[in-house]
Design a protein around this motif. Structure first.
Motif, PDB file in Angstrom:
ATOM      1  N   VAL A  52       0.874  -1.166   0.000  1.00  0.00           N
ATOM      2  CA  VAL A  52       0.000   0.000   0.000  1.00  0.00           C
ATOM      3  C   VAL A  52       0.916   1.221   0.000  1.00  0.00           C
ATOM      4  O   VAL A  52       2.016   1.189   0.548  1.00  0.00           O
ATOM      5  CB  VAL A  52      -0.958   0.007   1.214  1.00  0.00           C
ATOM      6  CG1 VAL A  52      -0.210   0.125   2.521  1.00  0.00           C
ATOM      7  CG2 VAL A  52      -1.983   1.111   1.078  1.00  0.00           C
ATOM      8  N   THR A  53       0.474   2.276  -0.645  1.00  0.00           N
ATOM      9  CA  THR A  53       1.235   3.520  -0.682  1.00  0.00           C
ATOM     10  C   THR A  53       0.420   4.607  -0.012  1.00  0.00           C
ATOM     11  O   THR A  53      -0.781   4.722  -0.241  1.00  0.00           O
ATOM     12  CB  THR A  53       1.528   3.936  -2.143  1.00  0.00           C
ATOM     13  OG1 THR A  53       2.250   2.887  -2.777  1.00  0.00           O
ATOM     14  CG2 THR A  53       2.346   5.205  -2.200  1.00  0.00           C
ATOM     15  N   ASN A  58       0.746  11.977   5.664  1.00  0.00           N
ATOM     16  CA  ASN A  58      -0.590  11.535   6.070  1.00  0.00           C
ATOM     17  C   ASN A  58      -0.476  10.574   7.260  1.00  0.00           C
ATOM     18  O   ASN A  58      -0.593   9.357   7.127  1.00  0.00           O
ATOM     19  CB  ASN A  58      -1.310  10.875   4.890  1.00  0.00           C
ATOM     20  CG  ASN A  58      -2.775  10.665   5.162  1.00  0.00           C
ATOM     21  OD1 ASN A  58      -3.212  10.664   6.307  1.00  0.00           O
ATOM     22  ND2 ASN A  58      -3.533  10.470   4.106  1.00  0.00           N
ATOM     23  N   ALA A  59      -0.250  11.155   8.431  1.00  0.00           N
ATOM     24  CA  ALA A  59      -0.018  10.353   9.646  1.00  0.00           C
ATOM     25  C   ALA A  59      -1.193   9.435   9.960  1.00  0.00           C
ATOM     26  O   ALA A  59      -0.999   8.295  10.399  1.00  0.00           O
ATOM     27  CB  ALA A  59       0.274  11.272  10.822  1.00  0.00           C
ATOM     28  N   ALA A  60      -2.419   9.895   9.728  1.00  0.00           N
ATOM     29  CA  ALA A  60      -3.590   9.061  10.031  1.00  0.00           C
ATOM     30  C   ALA A  60      -3.612   7.820   9.146  1.00  0.00           C
ATOM     31  O   ALA A  60      -3.895   6.713   9.619  1.00  0.00           O
ATOM     32  CB  ALA A  60      -4.872   9.870   9.860  1.00  0.00           C
ATOM     33  N   ALA A  61      -3.310   7.976   7.868  1.00  0.00           N
ATOM     34  CA  ALA A  61      -3.283   6.821   6.960  1.00  0.00           C
ATOM     35  C   ALA A  61      -2.168   5.860   7.361  1.00  0.00           C
ATOM     36  O   ALA A  61      -2.372   4.640   7.381  1.00  0.00           O
ATOM     37  CB  ALA A  61      -3.102   7.285   5.525  1.00  0.00           C
ATOM     38  N   LEU A  62      -1.013   6.388   7.684  1.00  0.00           N
ATOM     39  CA  LEU A  62       0.092   5.526   8.097  1.00  0.00           C
ATOM     40  C   LEU A  62      -0.273   4.736   9.343  1.00  0.00           C
ATOM     41  O   LEU A  62      -0.004   3.526   9.425  1.00  0.00           O
ATOM     42  CB  LEU A  62       1.356   6.358   8.333  1.00  0.00           C
ATOM     43  CG  LEU A  62       1.923   7.053   7.084  1.00  0.00           C
ATOM     44  CD1 LEU A  62       3.069   7.975   7.476  1.00  0.00           C
ATOM     45  CD2 LEU A  62       2.355   6.048   6.035  1.00  0.00           C
ATOM     46  N   SER A  67      -1.610  -0.292  11.779  1.00  0.00           N
ATOM     47  CA  SER A  67      -2.461  -1.037  12.714  1.00  0.00           C
ATOM     48  C   SER A  67      -2.947  -2.343  12.104  1.00  0.00           C
ATOM     49  O   SER A  67      -3.381  -3.241  12.821  1.00  0.00           O
ATOM     50  CB  SER A  67      -3.671  -0.192  13.141  1.00  0.00           C
ATOM     51  OG  SER A  67      -4.663  -0.135  12.121  1.00  0.00           O
ATOM     52  N   ARG A  68      -2.862  -2.445  10.780  1.00  0.00           N
ATOM     53  CA  ARG A  68      -3.276  -3.659  10.070  1.00  0.00           C
ATOM     54  C   ARG A  68      -2.073  -4.512   9.685  1.00  0.00           C
ATOM     55  O   ARG A  68      -2.172  -5.427   8.894  1.00  0.00           O
ATOM     56  CB  ARG A  68      -4.071  -3.300   8.805  1.00  0.00           C
ATOM     57  CG  ARG A  68      -5.438  -2.628   9.021  1.00  0.00           C
ATOM     58  CD  ARG A  68      -6.183  -3.200  10.184  1.00  0.00           C
ATOM     59  NE  ARG A  68      -7.612  -3.024  10.163  1.00  0.00           N
ATOM     60  CZ  ARG A  68      -8.276  -2.208  10.978  1.00  0.00           C
ATOM     61  NH1 ARG A  68      -7.639  -1.437  11.821  1.00  0.00           N
ATOM     62  NH2 ARG A  68      -9.585  -2.168  10.953  1.00  0.00           N
TER      63      ARG A  68
END
Length: 85
Positions: A52-53, A58-62, A67-68
């Motif tokens: 995934v990129t 984008n700290a929330a996306a990271l 977390s997954r």
């Protein structure tokens, strides 16, 4: 995207190319459910690895991807040649 093993990749891989959750839907688990569905889809196809990129800012996306179970494996560097874009 799903790609079978090749000369470059020893195992099949799945890549989450782009995902966006509307701002009014964020914080409700929508992103997590989408990522979980992608993981299940990839497993069902026999993927040996998933990619995934996300933008580094984008700290929330990271946090969501980490977390997954996703972890940094490479770094992509970019330069904007046209400051207006």
């Amino acid at each position: 995207m799903f790609a079978e093993a090749s000369d470059m990749w020893v195992g099949s891989k799945a890549e989450l190319v782009s995902m966006y959750v509307r701002s009014d839907q964020r914080g409700q688990g929508v992103g997590g459910r989408l990522v979980d569905a992608f993981v299940e889809w990839a497993k069902g196809r026999g993927a040996a690895r998933m990619h995934v990129t996300a933008y580094s800012e984008n700290a929330a996306a990271l946090r969501l991807y980490e977390s997954r179970g996703f972890a940094p494996k490479s770094v992509t560097l970019a330069v904007d040649l046209d400051p207006g874009t």
